[in-house]
Design an enzyme around this catalytic site. Structure first.
Site, PDB file in Angstrom:
ATOM      1  N   GLU A 159       0.892  -1.222  -0.121  1.00  0.00           N
ATOM      2  CA  GLU A 159      -0.242   0.187  -0.174  1.00  0.00           C
ATOM      3  C   GLU A 159       1.036   1.120  -0.049  1.00  0.00           C
ATOM      4  OE1 GLU A 159      -2.975  -0.223  -0.598  1.00  0.00           O
ATOM      5  OE2 GLU A 159      -3.580  -2.369   0.013  1.00  0.00           O
TER       6      GLU A 159
ATOM      7  N   CYS B 286      -1.599   9.120   2.472  1.00  0.00           N
ATOM      8  CA  CYS B 286      -1.587   8.557   1.085  1.00  0.00           C
ATOM      9  C   CYS B 286      -2.797   8.899   0.138  1.00  0.00           C
ATOM     10  CB  CYS B 286      -1.233   6.981   1.131  1.00  0.00           C
ATOM     11  SG  CYS B 286      -2.555   6.135   2.160  1.00  0.00           S
TER      12      CYS B 286
END
Length: 544
Positions: free
Chosen positions: A279, A314
């Site tokens: 991720e 993110c």
């Protein structure tokens, strides 16, 4: 300097310190680092034996608590694999007990979690509750409600060539897995994957980020207190500890962080053919057309940038794309709403998280101080290194060759890129690596459809930001540079499971077609059977 120790025979020997103290040794006890200082020892015949006994006891304790290296990491994995091989984690009851304990922990230790996140990031309590605690509670509840169904083997159809038979797909735990989390949402991004790994019946090692030390310490304490410590462990530390863990053979690794470190993790995993979920991140764009409800759109962009760990996320909006004509209205709206949210002086706002570390502060400051960047600021730019605070900052049409336009910002700066027509935003996005998230604000149905069809990203949201990650029925993951694999909800269970195919047959219905001798008649009948055409099978059986 070197420390001086005295043995029983009054002989002198040197012990390493590398510090100005006579004896200093960095060690780990229950994953907490500490220093043992000793004053310089004075030599005398009366005290030498006592000195030796005291120092020897300390040396023995230090040697017992060696630095976490590859050898110790191997012992941890060995212990976990032994626990996993006992079969305890495979039972529905064990998994449910652990999940219920996580849910209980989130209720009982809410105050401690809020305090730790405030120490690490100055996160406002409301943001902590929504983004970390509440999200984890939802994830845990989803697993508790769905686990029994997830564990049921999936029945599938079989072909005529295996008749009579039945088949199913069995979800089995992979084994011993490693979760390496990050610092920006240090509680959520640590425990959310662990919930998935436990649901799937695995043994787990969690490596929290050392950049959020208060949360890391709390996680170590709470996991040991609430979960089965023989199967779920927390290893604290920095690069040496992470490197030692990556040298081991795991059955899966989930890493959250930067693409640079993601490559290191993937290279380490490749040595053991270990599958990974990465991720990562990237430059997540928000395209804003002129036909929007401007106030609502701007508020949602702010929520997905500055009210989201001050851009240190993110999935935060990294930059905005809009038309040249609409840009002035958009900027004025952003200014107005930012003032409503954070006041005239955002540097004194209690609702903005601080920059996590001096290293990150310096990195961000360099982005803003670069030539051709600082003169593009239309709002903000204030910084306070002592408080590690940065104000929301908007920039207009920063040159493409600058660093701020070529790396993930991960902070409170928002460049606005202008195009002649909104469709030109597609070329801007597609000229970059695929982002983790892509956002579009418009009421134009054709533009929505075109955006979905032509933009590749890990996830996508129309007319809002970041909320797609709160939908458990949607997978969360990246594509290309923004990552691989996904989790959340049942996708977490699937991500940490092996889908084992199982075919069942009885001893009846055995056909001679598959056995020698092979004759032309058998070949004709075999072709007819494989075709699945009943007429052809009948014709082959009667010899036509």
């Amino acid at each position: 300097m070197k420390g001086l120790c005295i043995d029983p025979l009054n002989n002198f020997r040197l012990v390493s310190t590398g510090s100005t103290r006579a004896f200093t040794y960095r060690f780990q006890r229950k994953n907490h680092q500490a220093f043992l200082p000793f004053p310089k020892l004075m030599v005398s015949s009366a005290s030498s034996r006592k000195c030796f006994a005291t120092v020897s006891a300390v040396v023995a304790e230090v040697e017992e608590n060696k630095t976490f290296d590859s050898e110790r990491a191997g012992l941890v994995v060995k212990e976990l694999r032994k626990s996993f091989n006992s079969g305890r984690t495979k039972s529905y009851e064990w998994r449910m007990l652990q999940l219920n304990n996580v849910a209980r922990m989130l209720d009982e230790k809410e105050k401690d979690i809020i305090e730790a996140l405030y120490k690490d990031l100055s996160k406002p309590e409301l943001e902590t509750y929504i983004a970390e605690i509440s999200t984890l509670k939802s994830s845990c509840q989803e697993a508790l409600e769905g686990l029994k169904h997830w564990m049921i083997p999936e029945k599938v159809k079989t072909s005529i060539s295996t008749y009579p038979s039945s088949a199913e797909i069995v979800s089995e735990p992979l084994g011993v897995v490693l979760v390496i989390s990050t610092w920006n949402f240090p509680f959520l991004l640590s425990l959310d994957p662990v919930i998935g790994a436990i649901s799937a019946g695995n043994a787990v090692v969690l490596k929290p980020s050392e950049i959020a030390p208060a949360t890391s310490s709390l996680l170590s304490k709470l996991v040991e207190e609430y979960l089965d410590s023989s199967v779920v462990k927390v290893i604290e530390g920095a690069i040496p500890e992470t490197s030692a863990l990556l040298e081991q053979k795991w059955d899966k690794i989930l890493y959250t962080g930067s693409a640079r470190v993601g490559r290191i993790v993937m290279a380490a995993a490749a040595k053991h053919l270990t599958p990974v979920i990465l991720e990562l991140g990237g430059k997540s764009p928000a395209v804003v057309a002129s036909d929007v409800n401007l106030q609502v759109a701007v508020r949602r962009i702010i929520a997905g940038k500055w009210a989201l760990n001050n851009g240190q996320a993110c999935i935060a909006v990294d930059y905005i794309i809009t038309t040249k004509d609409f840009a002035p209205k958009l900027i004025e709206a952003l200014k107005s709403e930012l003032e409503q949210f954070f006041g005239n002086d955002p540097m004194n706002s209690k609702d903005i998280s601080r920059i996590v570390s001096s290293t990150q502060f310096t990195r961000l400051a360099k982005l803003l101080e670069e030539d051709k960047v600082s003169d593009k600021i239309v709002l903000g730019g204030q910084m306070d290194e002592n408080q590690s605070k940065m104000a929301p900052t908007i920039l207009l049409d920063v040159p493409e060759d600058t660093q701020i336009m070529n790396e993930e910002i991960f902070g409170p700066f928002m460049p606005i890129v202008t195009v002649e027509k909104i469709e030109g935003s597609f070329d801007v996005i597609n000229s970059r690596p695929k982002p983790l998230a892509a956002y579009l604000f418009t009421n134009n149905e054709q533009l929505k459809k075109s955006f979905v069809e032509n933009i590749s990203s890990g996830g996508m949201l129309i007319n809002d930001t970041v909320l797609h990650v709160a939908v458990a029925s949607l997978p969360f993951g990246g594509v290309g540079e923004s990552g691989m694999g996904s989790y959340h909800g049942k996708f977490s269970f699937d991500g940490f499971s092996h889908k084992k195919s199982v075919l069942y047959r009885s001893f009846s219905g055995d056909s001679t077609l598959r056995y020698p001798p092979y004759t032309p008649e058998k070949l004709k009948l075999l072709k007819a059977v494989i075709s699945g055409n009943i007429f052809n099978i009948i014709m082959a059986l009667i010899g036509w």
